[in-house]
Enzyme design. Structure first.
Site, PDB file in Angstrom:
ATOM      1  N   CYS A   1      30.166  36.617  -7.968  1.00 52.50           N
ATOM      2  CA  CYS A   1      30.736  37.046  -9.280  1.00 52.50           C
ATOM      3  C   CYS A   1      32.281  37.279  -9.255  1.00 52.50           C
ATOM      4  CB  CYS A   1      30.016  38.306  -9.690  1.00 52.50           C
ATOM      5  SG  CYS A   1      28.511  37.897 -10.401  1.00 52.50           S
TER       6      CYS A   1
ATOM      7  N   GLU B   1      33.866  39.113  -6.134  1.00 56.37           N
ATOM      8  CA  GLU B   1      34.155  39.693  -4.857  1.00 56.37           C
ATOM      9  C   GLU B   1      34.940  38.949  -4.094  1.00 56.37           C
ATOM     10  OE1 GLU B   1      31.019  38.970  -6.535  1.00 56.37           O
ATOM     11  OE2 GLU B   1      29.816  39.258  -4.953  1.00 56.37           O
TER      12      GLU B   1
END
Lengths: 841, 264
Positions: A438, A440
């Protein structure tokens, strides 16, 4: 002369044909991998685990069916049909068996499954009882941890039931030297081992496992080379025949050896990408800085006239479609948390290199064009933004945003690089970061980041303050005292922090239990040989072999907790409108909103307990009468009026998301209740915990498990999605909301923060509006926001898509750190996306 | 008023709107001042017209329209978006109402914006004594001026005021303003014929230094507010203009030689 050749080339008709077939395909579960991995495990029972893993991988790659799909230029498919998926019983299996009858019709991410597949899986599954990572993980957890999980304080379901994934490997090294090169490196290390070395035995088996795995990959590619030759021999169309012969040639050369052309490089990267997802079920295998490691191959071929820009674009487009060809089945609950069949393969363009120079190139633009050509959820396309990012690239990215596909996500180098530095990443590595899954950030090819380690719902500890740690008659957390006795707001806030600290420690316990289980039961030699540190140290990634090790669990609900605490502080302790005890009852009664039976039962139970505590014997009739009273009392007109007034008073309070400094700084402090304790813990791989602030799509299912909260949120409603304001609470437009979000400390949330914004298409309709939109992103980033992404689709369109899904089969929207086909999402998640505040002008 | 105490200058506003992208360059914050000399029938901010603080029903609830503020109070609000102004070349736009109806406040507020290095714009009818306008101009980077009709009688019929003072001021403003853009609200039944648009655009082109003209198509987004104020909406039943309606008028306007566009 312009610095970039950013002129888009036309989409090849091949891409439309591939897309048509993609949309015609239905996700389906295959049994092949499960059967093969089971066969291999049965045959290797007494060998070291790392060897068993390598041999299982080899056995799978030798025997799994292979297929070249019509029109494909890049080959390698894990399932017979497009969008099919394999299963991974070594991590967990029972959930799928329990869902055999329902998985085809469930709300989130349904998969077809044939009777034959069910039988094969059931047969294979028999072997796995007591042998999975998830079972071992459970045995490592403390009883308190299990209680907390049972009561949904947090979930570590992702790695509890699946592989870890969440990595960007050294694509560049495989491109340069091929697997033969890696084998040679490993053989040299093996040779250098001395029998008397402390860890000679362990290292020997690891190195041998790497060699087995790499050879298996070379052989797998060779199977494709042969298949392509066979199909070419049968092919009467001379054009396709030539294509198949070229495919055969490519698969013979790579990934055995280093790539010699852009085409071979694309094929190499695809095999790496695909086979990492055969070795383990971990998702978020992220191609990372594709525009960087592919550029030398592109430039050489363009300069030498070996390739046209048109063909290069076609290959990139084909690679994009391949990224959508793989699929993963998750358990029903996880599927809601990661809704939309997403694999989170994050691919990022732009940004600076290790020396701090902007390295945007022609491929950066072509990647954005590929996203426009295919308009599919994968890869999760990201763009790195810093002061040196060319305006031209920003405008190109904004043009993609305007299509409404929810891509790209924008990341701020100026926040992420210092954030990684603060975690001990070197300056060069930090500047070379990519994004995993997502949102990170990690240093690619050097990190085992364990980025999606848990969902932590920050509203649950708040509920625990009100219930003094109890739920359903059981002590779930710790007793922080009856709220009725709390005299100051500080006392209440301290109780919240105590509940947070307790739950966070248990989360750490759960994650570390799962971590140990992967270390013992699922070391991954293939993945490990492509990450710096592993071969050198002789340890797999799971044993802590990487240069950088982290665990990154994500918390969410900052907006709701902030608004809730402000409501308590103001209404209870300043205005004295009601007492904490009254607030507690208001929450139990869901502010007088109609309650479902489960809620009524829950309250009945809690009332019955207090009655019992006072010494009155509990009879069935008494419970019945309490139940009826609760049901009646919740909706009596007087109560309704009282609660409406309370909700109105809450509504009047200042809210996070409206650029109110005092409230936003409080939100910052609230976020620290999660991020600060987290960074004090360590994982079994020797790395630290680092918090993320994002919910993926879990804000909806976990919101459904959360009662009413003092911010006026009714029971079961979604929680704020990410670091953004609670749904509908921001009233002053996108700059005010972004300013609030930017006031949080994003740097400490080094596992990533996620900010969703929804714009109405009219706000991006003209070039001048697009210029302003780009300035808006820059302005937000100037203030140290970390990430932002946009849904640009009108409310009307989404409502229509809910009504007429068949008309919108290809409508892609941004969910959380990823995009998904809107019609594939559950109704409640669709509603959540529709209800996020739209910034229209 | 002396600019010495500009921060304490009081004025009456009814809204501050962020991320405005159609009222001057870049990303802007609009400050809406209360009170206007005109009563244009199409006005989409009817709550701006009266100087008095009013009640308006919005979504079933009574909302108080108008509040008295000092420049000191609202500058922090305006400065919150300074990063976006810097990145986009944006700034502050005063709208209304008619800013010229509160000259002391307008002058002080614009001055405060300039002290903070912000680009300033003002949407204005130009219907005021020129001495008032003259005080404002030094602090204004962009004057967005409406020219609604060349026929004074029709102008008066639809706005309650003749256009003489406006046209006279337009020429003086054109001579002295840093930048002047002429804007025409295009309203069916009022000025949406090619002849009317031609007359306006020729006048605009005759003004010194004017280079741009914006045609703003009629919309009825303000209709509900008339109801909320207990007033009758006089343009009831008139359809909003779409792009196809506007294109021929744009072509007419462009004949004046000015750079023309639809929308702000």
């Amino acid at each position: 002369m312009a610095k970039f050749n950013s002129e888009p080339v036309k989409k090849s008709p091949r891409i439309d044909r591939l897309l048509d077939r993609y949309f015609a395909s239905v996700p389906e579960i295959d049994a092949d991998r499960a059967v093969l991995v089971t066969e291999s495990y049965k045959a290797t029972e007494n060998e070291p685990m790392v060897t068993r893993r390598a041999k299982a991988f080899e056995h799978i790659l030798k025997n799994i069916p292979i297929v070249i799909r019509e029109d494909e230029l890049i080959v390698g498919s894990s399932s017979k049909k497009s969008r099919g998926c394999q299963t991974f019983p070594e991590f967990s299996y029972d959930w799928l068996e329990a869902e055999f009858d329902t998985v085809a019709n469930r709300i989130a991410d349904p998969f077809n499954i044939s009777k034959e597949t069910c039988e094969k899986l059931a047969e294979a599954n028999k072997y796995w009882k007591g042998r999975t990572t998830s079972e071992l993980a459970t045995s490592y957890m403390t009883p308190e941890t299990k209680t907390a999980i049972k009561h949904n304080l947090f979930t570590v379901g992702n790695y509890y039931y699946n592989g870890v994934g969440h990595i960007c490997v050294k694509y560049d090294e495989v491109l340069a030297i091929g697997y033969e090169g890696i084998i040679a490196k490993t053989e040299a290390l093996l040779k250098a081992l001395r029998p008397g070395d402390m860890d000679c035995g362990r290292k020997t088996h690891f190195y041998e496992a790497v060699i087995i795995s790499c050879k298996a990959v070379i052989e797998y590619a060779e199977r494709y080379a042969k298949l392509a030759e066979e199909e070419a021999a049968k092919c009467s169309d001379s054009v396709r025949k030539a294509e198949l012969l070229q495919i055969a040639k490519n698969c013979h050369n790579v990934p055995r050896k280093g790539a010699t052309s852009f085409y071979e490089a694309c094929q190499t990267v695809w095999f790496i990408q695909q086979l990492l997802q055969v070795e383990s079920s971990g998702h978020s295998i992220s191609p990372g800085r594709f525009d960087q490691y592919m550029y030398p191959y592109y430039k050489k071929d363009i300069d030498n006239g070996v390739i046209t820009r048109e063909f290069a674009q076609e290959l990139i487009d084909c690679f994009w479609i391949k990224l959508n060809d793989i699929n993963k089945v998750r358990d029903a609950a996880s599927a809601e948390g990661f809704a939309g069949y997403s694999l989170f393969q994050n691919l990022i363009v732009g940004g600076q290199n290790a020396a701090g120079i902007d390295v945007t190139n022609d491929l950066s633009f072509m990647c954005i064009d590929a996203a426009m050509h295919v308009m599919l959820p994968q890869p999760s396309l990201s763009i790195r933004v810093w002061n040196g990012t060319p305006h031209e690239l920003m405008m190109k990215a904004a043009t993609l945003t305007r299509t409404g596909v929810g891509l790209p996500a924008y990341y701020n180098d100026e926040v992420i690089i210092p954030s990684l530095l603060s975690r001990g990443v070197s300056l060069e590595d930090a500047r070379n970061y990519c994004i995993i899954g997502c949102v990170e950030p990690q240093a690619p090819g050097k990190t085992e980041g364990w980025h999606d380690a848990a969902f932590f719902n920050m509203l649950r500890p708040l509920e625990m303050v009100f219930s003094n740690g109890y739920e359903d008659g059981e002590l779930v957390t710790i007793e922080t005292g009856d709220v009725a006795n709390m005299k100051t707001f500080e006392e209440f806030y301290d109780a919240y922090k105590a509940q947070m600290n307790y739950a966070i420690e248990l989360l750490v316990n759960a994650d570390n239990a799962v971590d140990l289980a992967h270390m013992e039961r699922c070391p991954l030699p293939f993945e490990s040989c492509m990450v710096d540190g592993c071969l050198e140290s002789g340890k797999t990634l799971q044993e802590g072999g990487a240069i950088y090790n982290f665990t990154g669990p994500q918390g969410f609900g900052i907006a709701n907790v902030t608004d809730a605490l402000v409501a308590i502080r103001t209404l209870v302790f300043e205005q004295k409108l009601l007492t904490l005890a009254e607030f507690k009852v208001a929450l139990q009664e869901n502010f007088g909103a109609a309650m479902d039976d489960a809620t009524v039962s829950k309250i009945t139970q809690s009332v019955a307990q207090s009655v019992a505590a006072s010494g009155t014997p509990i009879t069935e009739d008494l419970i019945k009468s309490i139940y009826e009273q609760v049901k009646q009392s919740a909706v009596s007109p007087e109560k309704k009026q009282k609660y409406d007034a309370l909700l109105a008073a809450i509504d009047e309070l200042p809210k996070y998301g409206n650029d109110i400094e005092e409230i936003d700084l409080f939100a910052k402090d609230v976020a620290y209740t999660y991020t600060r304790p987290m960074e004090t813990y360590k994982n079994p791989r020797g790395g630290m915990f680092q918090a993320g602030l994002y919910p993926v799509s879990a804000n909806v299912p976990l919101g459904a498990q959360t009662g009413a909260t003092p911010d006026g949120r009714l029971a079961g409603k979604p929680i704020a999605d990410g670091v953004g304001p609670a749904s509908g609470r921001d009233k002053l437009g996108p700059t005010a909301a972004a300013n609030s979000v930017a006031r949080l400390d994003h740097g400490i949330a080094s596992n990533g923060t996620l900010y969703n914004q929804k714009f109405h298409p009219s706000a991006l309709s003209s070039t001048s509006a697009l210029e302003k939109f780009v300035s808006y992103i820059r302005g937000y980033f100037d203030q140290k926001g970390m990430h932002v992404q946009f849904n640009v689709v009108s409310r009307e369109t989404l409502l229509d898509a809910q009504q007429n899904p068949e008309k919108y089969k290809s409508l892609v929207v941004r969910v959380a750190g990823y995009s998904a086909l809107f019609t594939s999402l559950s109704r409640s998640l669709q509603d959540d996306i529709i209800n996020r505040t739209t910034q229209g002008f | 008023m002396s600019l010495e105490n500009y921060l304490d200058q009081k004025g009456r506003i009814f809204d501050i709107q962020k991320y405005s992208i159609h009222d001057g360059p870049g990303i802007r914050t609009i400050v809406f001042l209360k009170g206007c000399y005109l009563r244009c029938r199409w006005c989409c901010n009817p709550e701006s017209q009266e100087y008095d603080i009013q009640n308006m029903t919005v979504a079933g609830k009574t909302k108080v329209i108008g509040r008295d503020v000092t420049v000191r109070e609202i500058m922090p609000e305006i400065l919150k978006d300074i990063q976006y102004y810097r990145r986009s070349g944006g700034g502050v736009t005063l709208s209304g109402g008619e800013s010229l109806a509160q000259p002391d406040f307008t002058e002080a507020l614009l001055y405060a914006c300039k002290v903070n290095g912000l680009h300033t714009a003002m949407e204005s009818t130009g219907h005021a004594k020129f001495e008032v306008i003259e005080r404002i101009l030094p602090h204004l980077d962009l004057y967005l001026m409406d020219i609604k009709h060349m026929d004074s009688q029709k102008h008066q019929e639809f706005t309650t005021q003749p256009n003489g003072l406006i046209l006279e001021n337009a020429r003086k403003i054109a001579e002295r303003a840093k930048e002047l853009i002429i804007r025409v609200p295009v309203i069916p039944t009022f000025n949406n014929t090619p002849e009317e648009i031609r007359a306006i655009s020729e006048f605009a082109a005759s003004l010194p230094n004017v280079k741009e003209l914006h045609l703003l198509p009629y919309h009825r987004l303000g209709q509900d507010k008339y109801e909320g104020l207990g007033r009758k909406y006089l343009l009831d039943g008139i359809e909003p203009l779409n792009n196809d309606d506007m294109l021929p008028l744009l072509a007419v306007a462009e004949k004046s030689g000015l750079k023309c566009q639809i929308g702000g």
